[in-house]
Motif scaffolding. Structure first.
Motif: not given
Lengths: 109, 114
Positions: B26-40
């Motif tokens: 809801d911040m009117d940001h242009e850039n968006m990202f998808w990450y995945r997080q795995d241990p180590g």
């Protein structure tokens, strides 16, 4: 590829100081970030360095040496609530942030 | 207060299912990202979008696709889920411009593929 290294775990006593080191080898450099992530929560921004030197923000300070590919995050006057993972990240282009695996800091009473 | 909202905190899916992960900011940001997080392994970039209808592959795009039809919404799609896609998925956004610093993250979506 990107190579960002930081220690896996650190333990310190309440009230003490802890220094978390981060070394990086990346294809480009447009700044280095530190994030804090408590278990089960989203990462939150702590600091940003783009020029060499020390940036101080309250109990937290971050240092950068671009020639050495090195940064550290200094946590002073440790509190129990500082127990968290600390993520070092390098922006190597206009958009991308590459993260290290994170350092889990445990603060003991 | 800035907000990045991910539609599901926990999902359990079966191998071969199609999975949609939704993210709204809801911040009117242009850039968006998808990450995945795995241990180590830390956070690894899957895809990012620097503007509406624009998308770029990150470091590990295989097995994923994305959609950005509106500025505030960025969706991650697993066409045919596999067990090695069991992970925590984090969406993030930030303002345009290299000098703009921080990413704002959502709470994460923990996906289990059986």
């Amino acid at each position: 590829g990107q190579n960002i290294d930081q220690p896996t775990e650190m333990t310190a006593t309440e009230g003490a100081i802890v220094q978390i080191n981060c070394t990086y080898q990346t294809s480009g450099f447009n700044g280095l970030f530190w994030y804090q992530q408590h278990a089960g929560e989203a990462p939150t921004f702590l600091s940003y360095n783009v020029l060499d030197g020390l940036e101080e923000k309250g109990r937290f300070s971050s240092f950068l040496s671009r020639s050495k590919g090195y940064s550290y995050l200094l946590l002073k006057e440790l509190q129990m609530k500082d127990s968290a993972s600390y993520l070092c990240a390098v922006r190597d282009g206009d958009y991308k942030l590459s993260f290290g695996a994170g350092t889990t800091v445990t603060v003991r009473a | 207060d800035v907000k990045v909202t991910q539609s599901s905190r926990y999902l359990v899916k079966r191998t071969g299912e199609k999975v949609f992960l939704e993210c709204v900011q809801d911040m009117d940001h242009e850039n968006m990202f998808w990450y995945r997080q795995d241990p180590g392994l830390g956070l690894r970039l899957i895809y990012f979008s620097y503007d509406v209808k624009m998308k770029e592959k990150g470091d590990i795009p295989e097995g994923y696709s994305v959609s950005r039809e509106k500025k505030e919404r960025f969706s991650l799609i697993l066409e045919s889920a596999s067990t090695n896609q069991t992970s925590m998925y984090l969406c993030a956004s930030r303002e345009r411009g290299w000098e703009a610093g921080e990413l704002f993250f959502g709470e994460g979506s923990r996906l289990t593929v059986l």
